[in-house]
Structure formats: C-alpha cells, structure tokens
Design an enzyme around this catalytic site. Structure first.
Site, mmCIF file in Angstrom:
data_model
loop_
_atom_site.group_PDB
_atom_site.id
_atom_site.type_symbol
_atom_site.label_atom_id
_atom_site.label_comp_id
_atom_site.label_asym_id
_atom_site.label_seq_id
_atom_site.Cartn_x
_atom_site.Cartn_y
_atom_site.Cartn_z
ATOM 1 N N HIS A 62 3.120 5.487 -12.802
ATOM 2 C CA HIS A 62 3.518 4.071 -12.786
ATOM 3 C C HIS A 62 3.634 3.562 -11.348
ATOM 4 O O HIS A 62 3.237 2.448 -11.029
ATOM 5 C CB HIS A 62 4.884 3.885 -13.455
ATOM 6 C CG HIS A 62 4.945 4.267 -14.901
ATOM 7 N ND1 HIS A 62 5.686 5.344 -15.341
ATOM 8 C CD2 HIS A 62 4.394 3.715 -16.002
ATOM 9 C CE1 HIS A 62 5.579 5.430 -16.661
ATOM 10 N NE2 HIS A 62 4.807 4.459 -17.090
ATOM 11 N N GLU A 85 -6.007 4.081 -15.785
ATOM 12 C CA GLU A 85 -7.192 4.623 -16.464
ATOM 13 C C GLU A 85 -6.815 5.756 -17.403
ATOM 14 O O GLU A 85 -7.605 6.159 -18.244
ATOM 15 C CB GLU A 85 -8.209 5.114 -15.427
ATOM 16 C CG GLU A 85 -8.933 3.984 -14.740
ATOM 17 C CD GLU A 85 -9.881 4.461 -13.652
ATOM 18 O OE1 GLU A 85 -10.056 5.692 -13.490
ATOM 19 O OE2 GLU A 85 -10.430 3.590 -12.954
HETATM 20 P P1 AMP Z 1 3.356 3.277 -20.171
HETATM 21 O O1 AMP Z 1 4.710 3.100 -19.618
HETATM 22 O O2 AMP Z 1 3.059 4.669 -20.653
HETATM 23 O O3 AMP Z 1 2.981 2.209 -21.195
HETATM 24 O O4 AMP Z 1 2.364 3.058 -18.965
HETATM 25 C C1 AMP Z 1 2.377 1.879 -18.221
HETATM 26 C C2 AMP Z 1 1.140 1.817 -17.367
HETATM 27 O O5 AMP Z 1 1.095 2.940 -16.495
HETATM 28 C C3 AMP Z 1 -0.150 1.872 -18.220
HETATM 29 O O6 AMP Z 1 -1.103 0.974 -17.674
HETATM 30 C C4 AMP Z 1 -0.578 3.299 -18.064
HETATM 31 O O7 AMP Z 1 -1.968 3.488 -18.217
HETATM 32 C C5 AMP Z 1 -0.145 3.608 -16.640
HETATM 33 N N1 AMP Z 1 0.017 5.062 -16.457
HETATM 34 C C6 AMP Z 1 0.719 5.918 -17.237
HETATM 35 N N2 AMP Z 1 0.597 7.188 -16.784
HETATM 36 C C7 AMP Z 1 -0.223 7.128 -15.705
HETATM 37 C C8 AMP Z 1 -0.747 8.106 -14.797
HETATM 38 N N3 AMP Z 1 -0.459 9.418 -14.914
HETATM 39 N N4 AMP Z 1 -1.538 7.673 -13.792
HETATM 40 C C9 AMP Z 1 -1.847 6.357 -13.651
HETATM 41 N N5 AMP Z 1 -1.383 5.392 -14.475
HETATM 42 C C10 AMP Z 1 -0.585 5.761 -15.492
#
Ligand code: AMP
Length: 286
Positions: free
Chosen positions: A37, A150
């Site tokens: 994030h 991604e």
């Molecule tokens: P989430 O809180 O899981 O809904 O994720 C929020 C944003 O962070 C989304 O756009 C995810 O794709 C991105 N995200 C989650 N994990 C990763 C990661 N390991 N690397 C890059 N972006 C991430």
C-alpha cells in the site's frame, strides 16, 4: 492529515482544493496497510498536490463465504503511517455512510466480460462490489489520478475499463507488486497463514515465475504450461482456483501473436485465498 468519515466533509475539502486549482490523487484501500500500500502512497505523493487515501472494508465485494468479519482492521496504526507520509486526507467512512439505504437497495456498477471470469467466476458479485465502491470513491474525491496495485491484476483492468466506459475524468495508474524477500506478494490476507503455510506460500510466485521464464524463452505451449502450473501448485500443497496465461489487456486466452501476456493464479492455502500474477512483454523479445 485530516481524518474524515463523512461524504460532505470530503466534498468540502475537495471543493477548496479545486477552487485553488490543486491536483488531487486517490489511493483506495481496505486498510491494514503494508509496504505494498505504501508504495502506492509514495508514488502518489510525488505526483499530486493533494492526496487522499481511503480505508473502507467494502462489504459489497465480499461473498457470504468470504472473510468480511475476520478481515484485519487496524485503523489507528494505519492512520499513523499515513500521517507520516504527509497524506492530506484519510477518508474512513462507515458502512452506513457509504450505503445509507442499505447495500441491497443501492445502485450497482457492472463491468461486463472482465468481471465474469477468473476471480469473478470464483467470487460471484465480487467485481460488482469493487466497481461500485470505486465509482463512489471517485465521485466523492473526484481525483485526477488514482493508484491501484498490479497484484490485483484483474481488479486493475476492471477499474481501467470502468473509468473508460463511464467517461470518468481520472487516470488509473498501475503499480508493480511489492514482495517479501522470498517472493510472496505482500497482502493483508497473509496474516491468516500459519508458520508452516507461510513457508509454503512463496510457491505461488515461484510457479508464476517459472511459467514467465518459459514464455520469455519463447515457449508458446500455453495450455501445457497452465496445466503444469496447476500441478506444481497442487504438488506444493496449495489448492488452485486457477492458473492461466492470458492476454495482458483483455484477459482473453493468450494467443501466439500477443505482444503482452500475464500469468495469473489464485490458490487457497489454509484459510487464505492468495492471488498473484506476472506480466510478460513478448513484443520486446521479438
Ligand atoms: P487492498 O487494501 O487489499 O484492497 O489493496 C489496496 C490497494 O493496494 C489495491 O490497489 C491493491 O492492488 C494494492 N496492493 C495490495 N497489495 C499490494 C502489493 N503487495 N504491492 C502493490 N500493491 C498492492
């Protein structure tokens, strides 16, 4: 940083920013923030004058069997991390604020095709929930740019399509996946893994890398590589929902002439459903 929980409060801040001609960025999240994030936040911070981060565990994107109740919620810790990064607004609404008439009575946004395959097939309704909440967040914050990982590759494409189809004035920017040293993609759901499962989990990325390396070497036996990927995951102790090689833009099955493909997998490990992907540009190799 200001923490806001209502739509009118965000609108009022956005109105002031707009009146001053300041650019606005948005990073939507479900909280329990990790380095993945933070990579989105850091990239965003460099690109816009005003940055909003949302934290909302969106019930509409969780199915009845999903982990909505157990999803980790760590708002105080998240808020401290975002304040350090000089985020302007943390928008952390309640479910009632986002769905005042209740979720069932709320209008929904559907992105046909892309939403019905892969994760959409295994989690019916998931991408309607994602598309609906992202549309709402875009309408509330009115960002010029918005960042998505991604890691959730299908989600990124669904949101790009949504923004294009509905003529939303926002640039959707994809950010490469942040990984642990052993390759495991950072995810809030990794916390569900037992120590044993945690040692097994990097096999998901390893299987994707193996296929990606073969693709880079010119192997076009997509079906055989998919089959082998699934077998490798099962042999490694994971329970795959899918292991596929697709066109990187359309997610249609990969074709021999495709310039860019993506290897994508989703697999269960104990209570956690892990997803990961590896994009391979073949054009550059020709
Ligand atoms: P989430 O809180 O899981 O809904 O994720 C929020 C944003 O962070 C989304 O756009 C995810 O794709 C991105 N995200 C989650 N994990 C990763 C990661 N390991 N690397 C890059 N972006 C991430």
């Amino acid at each position: 940083m200001r923490t806001l929980s209502t739509v009118p409060a965000v609108r009022s801040a956005v109105r002031d920013w707009r009146a001053r001609g300041e650019s606005i960025g948005l990073v939507p999240t479900m909280g329990n923030l990790h380095r993945g994030h933070m990579r989105l936040v850091d990239e965003a911070r460099q690109r816009v004058r005003r940055l909003a981060v949302s934290i909302f565990v969106n019930p509409m994107q969780f199915g009845p069997q999903d982990d909505l109740a157990s999803y980790p919620r760590t708002l105080a810790q998240d808020s401290a991390l975002l304040a350090e990064r000089k985020v302007d607004i943390l928008f952390a609404p309640t479910v009632e604020e986002m769905y005042p008439d209740g979720m069932e009575q709320s209008s929904r946004v559907e992105v046909p095709g892309l939403s019905d395959i892969l994760c959409g097939l295994h989690r019916p309704g998931h991408f309607v929930g994602v598309a609906t909440v992202v549309t709402k967040l875009f309408n509330i914050v009115q960002p010029d740019l918005a960042w998505f990982g991604e890691k959730d590759y299908q989600q990124l494409l669904v949101i790009r399509k949504l923004a294009g189809d509905l003529s939303m004035p926002v640039d959707v920017i994809g950010v490469p996946t942040v990984r642990e040293a052993d390759g495991l993609a950072l995810s809030s759901r990794n916390s569900y893994l037992t120590p044993d499962e945690r040692r097994t989990a990097p096999r998901l990325w390893a299987s994707l890398r193996q296929a990606a390396l073969r693709l880079q070497a010119g192997n076009k036996a997509f079906g055989a590589m998919e089959e082998e990927g699934r077998r490798t995951l099962v042999a490694g102790g994971l329970r795959p929902d899918y292991f596929v090689i697709r066109n990187a833009e359309s997610l249609a099955p990969a074709g021999r002439e495709d310039a860019s493909v993506v290897v994508m997998a989703a697999a269960w490990l104990g209570k956690a459903r892990l997803i990961d992907s590896s994009r391979v540009d073949l054009e550059a190799l020709r």
